[in-house]
Write a protein that holds these residues in place. Structure first.
Motif, PDB file in Angstrom:
ATOM      1  N   LEU A   1      27.505  26.821  36.365  1.00  0.00           N
ATOM      2  CA  LEU A   1      26.094  26.550  36.067  1.00  0.00           C
ATOM      3  C   LEU A   1      25.184  27.593  36.692  1.00  0.00           C
ATOM      4  N   ASP A   2      25.556  28.082  37.875  1.00  0.00           N
ATOM      5  CA  ASP A   2      24.744  29.096  38.525  1.00  0.00           C
ATOM      6  C   ASP A   2      24.662  30.342  37.668  1.00  0.00           C
TER       7      ASP A   2
ATOM      8  N   VAL B   1      25.012  30.424  34.376  1.00  0.00           N
ATOM      9  CA  VAL B   1      24.354  30.134  33.102  1.00  0.00           C
ATOM     10  C   VAL B   1      22.852  30.205  33.225  1.00  0.00           C
ATOM     11  N   PHE B   2      22.300  29.513  34.213  1.00  0.00           N
ATOM     12  CA  PHE B   2      20.860  29.385  34.303  1.00  0.00           C
ATOM     13  C   PHE B   2      20.205  30.457  35.161  1.00  0.00           C
ATOM     14  N   LEU B   3      20.963  31.054  36.072  1.00  0.00           N
ATOM     15  CA  LEU B   3      20.346  31.969  37.008  1.00  0.00           C
ATOM     16  C   LEU B   3      20.651  33.428  36.740  1.00  0.00           C
ATOM     17  N   SER B   4      21.680  33.707  35.930  1.00  0.00           N
ATOM     18  CA  SER B   4      21.984  35.108  35.644  1.00  0.00           C
ATOM     19  C   SER B   4      20.881  35.747  34.832  1.00  0.00           C
ATOM     20  N   SER B   5      20.159  34.920  34.062  1.00  0.00           N
ATOM     21  CA  SER B   5      19.058  35.470  33.266  1.00  0.00           C
ATOM     22  C   SER B   5      17.975  36.030  34.161  1.00  0.00           C
ATOM     23  N   ARG B   6      17.868  35.495  35.382  1.00  0.00           N
ATOM     24  CA  ARG B   6      16.873  36.042  36.306  1.00  0.00           C
ATOM     25  C   ARG B   6      17.246  37.456  36.748  1.00  0.00           C
ATOM     26  N   ARG B   7      18.533  37.695  36.933  1.00  0.00           N
ATOM     27  CA  ARG B   7      18.946  39.018  37.379  1.00  0.00           C
ATOM     28  C   ARG B   7      18.796  40.048  36.283  1.00  0.00           C
TER      29      ARG B   7
ATOM     30  N   SER C   1      10.413  26.433  47.788  1.00  0.00           N
ATOM     31  CA  SER C   1      11.068  27.647  47.304  1.00  0.00           C
ATOM     32  C   SER C   1      12.581  27.558  47.404  1.00  0.00           C
ATOM     33  N   HIS C   2      13.106  26.835  48.394  1.00  0.00           N
ATOM     34  CA  HIS C   2      14.558  26.755  48.537  1.00  0.00           C
ATOM     35  C   HIS C   2      15.179  25.825  47.498  1.00  0.00           C
ATOM     36  N   GLN C   3      14.360  25.166  46.670  1.00  0.00           N
ATOM     37  CA  GLN C   3      14.876  24.295  45.622  1.00  0.00           C
ATOM     38  C   GLN C   3      14.920  24.984  44.265  1.00  0.00           C
ATOM     39  N   LYS C   4      14.746  26.286  44.234  1.00  0.00           N
ATOM     40  CA  LYS C   4      14.669  27.002  42.965  1.00  0.00           C
ATOM     41  C   LYS C   4      15.983  26.998  42.193  1.00  0.00           C
ATOM     42  N   ASP C   5      17.098  26.705  42.856  1.00  0.00           N
ATOM     43  CA  ASP C   5      18.400  26.684  42.205  1.00  0.00           C
ATOM     44  C   ASP C   5      18.846  25.278  41.823  1.00  0.00           C
TER      45      ASP C   5
ATOM     46  N   SER D   1      23.076  22.068  42.939  1.00  0.00           N
ATOM     47  CA  SER D   1      22.433  23.317  43.339  1.00  0.00           C
ATOM     48  C   SER D   1      23.483  24.412  43.374  1.00  0.00           C
ATOM     49  N   ARG D   2      23.224  25.490  42.641  1.00  0.00           N
ATOM     50  CA  ARG D   2      24.158  26.610  42.554  1.00  0.00           C
ATOM     51  C   ARG D   2      25.559  26.136  42.176  1.00  0.00           C
ATOM     52  N   GLY D   3      25.613  25.170  41.257  1.00  0.00           N
ATOM     53  CA  GLY D   3      26.880  24.694  40.741  1.00  0.00           C
ATOM     54  C   GLY D   3      27.589  23.666  41.588  1.00  0.00           C
TER      55      GLY D   3
END
Length: 299
Positions: A8-9, A11-17, A208-212, A241-243
């Motif tokens: 899941l990390d 899927v949803f967060l790689s788009s940010r990179r 901010s620490h809940q962004k994942d 969070s982060r999978g």
């Protein structure tokens, strides 16, 4: 079932990179023919400083003025909808509404509201595509899932395909959110091939620490030629969070939904397909459960 959470990390967060830095909605139309390449300070021997490539910027005020008019038009529309009532409906309609279709798939414009991704972004070999069906009344998400891990020496897990709704934007590039607080269940009409899917809901983080943080639940398709109506109460969604599933759970905040997505990662190599009629909301008055999981108090 552990692998989908680890993916899941990605899927949803790689788009940010991979997301490019976009210009301000008012400055973008003004700056045209702008060279987007980056250059280092290194110069080959024999070249002079004058040979260093420079930015070439042309100002187009006509496009800028048109964009300003467009943004003010959107702002006026939002203001008039706010005066009329919640989400442009009268207060009576908003209170008594039992169902709502959030996404339907009837044209290419509806498909443009979604982003399709796979482990190909991290070097995997899975493929995913989204298109209209033959009758142009539904969306077909199809492709091929491959669990082969990229040989980069870093990636440990692979094999996912996903689709995610784009973030809402208001006038002048402001963030907007979905308000689902008037409903208690997610309502989908789909036709799958028997594979299990992960339903993902991303909310606006308070800290901010809940962004994942993500809220997840499973959708099991039956397969076969018949349509399936899926009703998932929001009280069933659990926090990850982060999978990783979190020990301290918290119920889903429905007033600031950022985006929604579907993920396939069942570790079964081969083709897949999921046909979607609509994705909506339901207020089930018979469902009174507030949260399905234990809530631990922080010490």
């Amino acid at each position: 079932m552990a692998q989908p959470f680890k993916l899941l990390d990605s899927v949803f967060l790689s788009s940010r990179r991979h997301r490019q830095n976009a210009l301000h909605p008012l400055l973008g139309p003004l700056l045209t023919d702008c060279i987007s390449r980056l250059y280092s300070s290194y110069r080959r021997p024999g070249t002079s400083p004058d040979d260093t490539p420079r930015w070439n910027i042309n100002f187009n005020f006509e496009k800028g003025v048109n964009e300003v008019k467009k943004q003010f038009g959107l702002l006026k529309k939002e203001f008039m909808n706010h005066l009329k009532g919640p989400e442009g409906c009268t207060l009576e309609e908003f209170i008594w509404k039992q169902t709502r279709v959030v996404w339907e798939f009837r044209s290419q414009k509806d498909l443009d509201e979604w982003v399709v991704s796979s482990d190909a972004e991290i070097g995997g070999k899975s493929e995913a595509y989204l298109k209209l069906s033959k009758n142009n009344q539904t969306a077909l998400l199809y492709g091929n899932l491959s669990t082969e891990v990229p040989r980069d020496g870093e990636t440990e897990y692979s094999g996912y395909c996903a689709m995610r709704a784009k973030l809402l934007q208001g006038a002048f590039g402001r963030k907007k959110y979905y308000d689902w607080s008037n409903f208690n269940s997610l309502y989908l009409r789909v036709r799958g091939d028997g594979r299990p899917w992960m339903v993902n809901i991303y909310t606006d983080p308070y800290y901010s620490h809940q962004k994942d943080d993500l809220y997840n639940y499973f959708m099991f398709t039956r397969g076969g030629p018949y349509w399936q109506e899926v009703k998932i109460p929001f009280s069933k969604f659990f926090l990850s969070s982060r999978g990783r599933i979190q020990d301290i759970q918290h119920y889903l905040w429905l007033d600031k939904i950022s985006t929604f997505g579907l993920t396939l990662g069942d570790k079964a190599d081969g083709p897949f397909q999921l046909e979607i009629d609509f994705i909506g909301l339901l207020r089930d008055r018979a469902h009174t459960e507030e949260f399905a999981y234990e809530l631990y108090k922080k010490s």
